[in-house]
Design an enzyme around this catalytic site. Structure first.
Site, short mmCIF file in Angstrom:
data_model
loop_
_atom_site.label_atom_id
_atom_site.label_comp_id
_atom_site.label_asym_id
_atom_site.label_seq_id
_atom_site.Cartn_x
_atom_site.Cartn_y
_atom_site.Cartn_z
N ALA A 59 2.67 -2.71 3.10
CA ALA A 59 3.99 -3.93 4.19
C ALA A 59 3.15 -5.19 3.56
O ALA A 59 1.48 -4.77 4.02
CB ALA A 59 5.22 -3.20 4.72
N VAL A 61 3.40 -7.23 6.12
CA VAL A 61 3.18 -7.67 7.34
C VAL A 61 1.92 -6.33 7.66
O VAL A 61 1.61 -6.93 9.40
CB VAL A 61 4.88 -7.10 7.80
CG1 VAL A 61 5.37 -6.08 7.62
CG2 VAL A 61 4.65 -8.10 9.55
N TYR A 62 1.58 -5.46 7.82
CA TYR A 62 1.60 -4.79 7.79
C TYR A 62 0.19 -4.87 7.78
O TYR A 62 -1.09 -5.44 7.28
CB TYR A 62 0.87 -2.90 7.01
CG TYR A 62 2.09 -2.43 6.79
CD1 TYR A 62 3.66 -2.42 7.84
CD2 TYR A 62 2.41 -1.03 5.82
CE1 TYR A 62 4.50 -1.71 8.11
CE2 TYR A 62 3.68 -0.53 6.16
CZ TYR A 62 4.49 -0.45 6.56
OH TYR A 62 5.99 -0.09 6.36
N SER A 63 -0.44 -4.95 9.25
CA SER A 63 -1.87 -5.54 10.24
C SER A 63 -2.22 -6.60 9.04
O SER A 63 -3.22 -7.08 8.87
CB SER A 63 -3.06 -4.79 9.14
OG SER A 63 -3.36 -3.28 10.76
N ALA A 64 -1.01 -8.17 9.19
CA ALA A 64 -1.41 -9.01 8.43
C ALA A 64 -1.97 -8.78 6.45
O ALA A 64 -2.99 -10.01 7.15
CB ALA A 64 -1.98 -10.36 9.10
#
Length: 344
Positions: A59, A61-64
């Protein structure tokens, strides 16, 4: 590795897929999940591919964005051998255009994901959360545009209310747009709310479940028990505030039964919990995660064997809980929970 159709689509996916939330390790939540860099990720992906696990879920959003970048680097040179699933819709910044599922946001998010992943297409794009501020017509029309442009192959959602999934399917049928084929959902032996509403909807509408957190946010790893408190090094100490809630007695009841079946079968508690999910209606793939090779190999051991009907019945009974209103009155109706295997 067993392969299954993703919902009512032509896409075949492995029964187990790999979640890359452990890649990158940026931020308070994802750093607690794992900190795999590209070299570590490549080794884990090597093991997955050797086992026939070829679907990798990430995704933006995973670890920006770092998870997508590391995944892209780790699969470089073998893109044709794997499937990529990614998600978008949650905030990636503080600006008004940095979240949601508007046409502007989705197009930019897909372009950014393609760049980070180092690929020209995404096999499955899922909307990470329902955006009440954007008309469903705009969302579905944009997904159609992205599919026709060849930037995504299939579309799905994650953590959506059932009525919005149904609305999206109806609009797709009305306009001749591609239908949603996947719903990434929380489902486990200690979290069976999916069965009350979303599972019957998925069976009726041909939406395959991609199950996240099949071990109940790390509670069904075998490290916790009725007389065994949370280990000192458990990630739950840092992440429990984000976890789906569970009543203590339900948790211990399920763990007791899992441990009893583990003693009978020689399998581990996580393997049994995942294997139970693989037999549930509408489940297309169960997403496993791992911070290291040992965890990954253990989770991969959840396939290639089957629980007995008697063991499944015991787990069903131990994990049973009343569904939310208005589903409770229908529990006694014959066949309510007996969905046809043909709809899986």
């Amino acid at each position: 590795m067993e392969y299954r159709q993703l919902g009512r689509s032509g896409l075949r996916v492995p029964a187990l897929s790999f979640g890359t939330g452990t890649f990158g390790g940026k931020g308070p939540l994802f750093s607690a999940w794992g900190t795999s860099d590209a070299a570590e990720a490549r080794r884990l992906i090597d093991i997955c591919i050797e086992a026939g696990l070829t679907l990798f879920d990430t995704a933006d959003v995973y670890s920006a964005g770092a998870s997508e970048e590391i995944l892209g680097e780790a699969i470089r040179g073998r893109r044709g051998n794997v499937l990529i699933s990614t998600k978008t819709g949650l905030p990636m910044g503080d600006g008004p255009r940095d979240w949601g599922a508007s046409r502007d946001r989705l197009i930019r998010a897909v372009e950014d994901a393609l760049r980070r992943l180092g690929t020209d297409h995404i096999d499955l794009l899922q909307l990470h959360a329902f955006d009440a501020s954007t008309p469903t017509e705009e969302v579905m029309g944009t997904l159609d545009l992205l599919i026709r442009a060849g930037k995504i192959r299939y579309a799905g959602v994650s953590n959506y209310p059932g009525w919005q999934v149904m609305k999206a399917q109806a609009l797709a049928d009305q306009h001749g747009w591609p239908r949603l084929v996947a719903h990434q959902v929380y489902y486990s032996l200690i979290g069976r709310a999916y069965e009350a509403d979303l599972m019957p909807l998925a069976a009726d509408q041909g939406v395959g479940a991609l199950v996240w957190s099949p071990l109940g946010w790390g509670r069904l790893t075998g490290k916790i028990g009725r007389d065994r408190p949370l280990p000192e090094g458990s990630r739950l100490h840092e992440t429990e505030q984000f976890a789906p809630p569970v009543e203590a007695e339900l948790l211990y009841r399920v763990i007791d039964e899992l441990e009893a079946i583990a003693a009978e079968t020689g399998k581990t508690v996580p393997q049994i919990a995942i294997n139970w999910l693989l037999r549930r209606p509408t489940v297309s793939s169960v997403i496993i995660g791992a911070r290291n090779e040992e965890q990954l190999r253990q989770n991969l051991g959840a396939v290639g064997w089957a629980l007995t009907p008697e063991q499944i019945a015991r787990l069903d009974a131990a994990s049973d809980a009343l569904p939310p209103y208005p589903h409770t009155p229908y529990r006694q109706q014959e066949g309510f929970a007996r969905l046809s295997p043909a709809l899986v």
